[in-house]
Design an enzyme around this catalytic site. Sequence first.
Site, PDB file in Angstrom:
ATOM      1  N   HIS A 172     -28.037   7.112   4.639  1.00  0.00           N
ATOM      2  CA  HIS A 172     -28.996   6.141   3.320  1.00  0.00           C
ATOM      3  C   HIS A 172     -26.920   4.792   2.783  1.00  0.00           C
ATOM      4  CE1 HIS A 172     -31.515   4.578  -0.320  1.00  0.00           C
ATOM      5  NE2 HIS A 172     -30.507   5.353  -0.544  1.00  0.00           N
ATOM      6  N   LYS A 226     -29.436  -2.252  -1.719  1.00  0.00           N
ATOM      7  CA  LYS A 226     -28.089  -1.750  -2.273  1.00  0.00           C
ATOM      8  C   LYS A 226     -26.699  -2.276  -1.350  1.00  0.00           C
ATOM      9  CE  LYS A 226     -29.000   2.298  -3.826  1.00  0.00           C
ATOM     10  NZ  LYS A 226     -28.674   2.782  -5.192  1.00  0.00           N
ATOM     11  N   LYS A 277     -35.397  -2.344  -3.163  1.00  0.00           N
ATOM     12  CA  LYS A 277     -34.296  -2.457  -4.166  1.00  0.00           C
ATOM     13  C   LYS A 277     -33.265  -2.585  -2.443  1.00  0.00           C
ATOM     14  CE  LYS A 277     -32.094   0.754  -6.555  1.00  0.00           C
ATOM     15  NZ  LYS A 277     -31.854   1.272  -7.811  1.00  0.00           N
ATOM     16  N   ASP A 331     -28.712  -3.483  -6.007  1.00  0.00           N
ATOM     17  CA  ASP A 331     -28.342  -2.549  -7.553  1.00  0.00           C
ATOM     18  C   ASP A 331     -26.364  -2.560  -6.228  1.00  0.00           C
ATOM     19  OD1 ASP A 331     -26.772  -0.499  -8.152  1.00  0.00           O
ATOM     20  OD2 ASP A 331     -28.186   0.971  -7.195  1.00  0.00           O
ATOM     21  N   GLU A 352     -29.006  -5.570 -10.490  1.00  0.00           N
ATOM     22  CA  GLU A 352     -28.162  -3.551 -11.190  1.00  0.00           C
ATOM     23  C   GLU A 352     -26.836  -3.466 -11.511  1.00  0.00           C
ATOM     24  OE1 GLU A 352     -29.289   1.420 -10.439  1.00  0.00           O
ATOM     25  OE2 GLU A 352     -29.960  -0.608  -9.791  1.00  0.00           O
ATOM     26  N   ASP A 363     -27.176   0.719 -15.318  1.00  0.00           N
ATOM     27  CA  ASP A 363     -26.927   1.583 -14.586  1.00  0.00           C
ATOM     28  C   ASP A 363     -25.728   2.589 -15.369  1.00  0.00           C
ATOM     29  OD1 ASP A 363     -27.842   3.852 -13.609  1.00  0.00           O
ATOM     30  OD2 ASP A 363     -27.981   3.040 -11.934  1.00  0.00           O
TER      31      ASP A 363
END
Length: 374
Positions: A21, A168, A166, A197, A223, A248
């Site tokens: 991830h 990253k 979303k 994000d 984000e 965030d």
Amino acid sequence: MFATIRSIEAILVDIPTIRPHQLAMTTMGVQTMVIVRIKDSEGLEGLGEATTIGGLAYGQESPESVKLTIEAYFKPQLVGRPADNINTLRVMLNRSTRGNNLARSAIETALLDLQGKRLNRPVSDLLGGALHQHIPVLWTLASGDTARDIDEALSLLVQKRHCDFKLKIGSRRVMDDVRHVAAIKEAVGEQASVRVDVNQAWDEMTATKGMAELQAAGIDLVEQPTPMKDLGALVRLSRKFHIPILADESIADAKDMFALAAAGFAGAVAMKIAKAGGPTRALEQATVAQAAGIGLYGGTLLEGTIGTVAALHAWSTLETLHWGTEMFGPLLMKDDIVTKPLNFYDNGVDLPAGPGLGVEIDEDKLAEYRRKNQ
């Protein structure tokens, strides 16, 4: 005679993820959870969880420090105290210790679970009452490979498991990230919302360029593009673009939310029970955001089922979650430590039924994934 807190245990649990991830600051292959078990003098048990991302890569608390804080500092203050008045216990911890919101959240969650079981009511009732039984959940596409992310998104759309995604970004050059994101948006088209994000990876100048490109590509939300303490940058960027910004890391609790709103921020906030110090403080933050006209989003620190359910009980009491939630943490892990996994379908997840959180520990699975020599 009120039940008193008899014992508190904090357990480190390591579960592999289904794939690497990738985030701006690290890549995860294993998620570590701190599972908290509070037992009272009547034999009831409350469950809580504290989880962060990548050890100390994300924030100031690590799983190991959370365990130490609970066992060395919180436990001596709580054992022997009445278990029913959660506000009294929360204020006591606030006066005796600073920070450590992840540890506080795990304790508050376990106390709420314990209280719910004692009263035979779900935690959502203790927080005001659920308005929703099925809550929307997005999925994060974080392999870093464009073709693989497109295949994953299209497959999940067909399954109707998720319709919001979303990505990253922030670890590569801006235009490399933009091309990656734009290709995925083009592939899914109007059938899915695509957000990004940045995890604080850009300075304001880079964010200005990146957001202009992302806005042109049809991305719906950005984000935390800039560092957490640079509130001015968030305010200026939110005024410059019509693509909304999701604050965030800059926002932990209601006071942070008030400060950003007072500065003129217009956008949305990612609420996280762990970041706020517990479900009740996260809902305080939501109240301030709503008063300021700032959108709500149910965020995650990639918790397992226990922490995810605690957040779901809180989010279920909110009338409107403008940007949904990202409570997909359990789906990212190869296994679970509860007897009944959450039910993800129809682009969301069901709120568990039953007293307290509505989940139970699978003792065999806990023993399997419990970190040795702790």
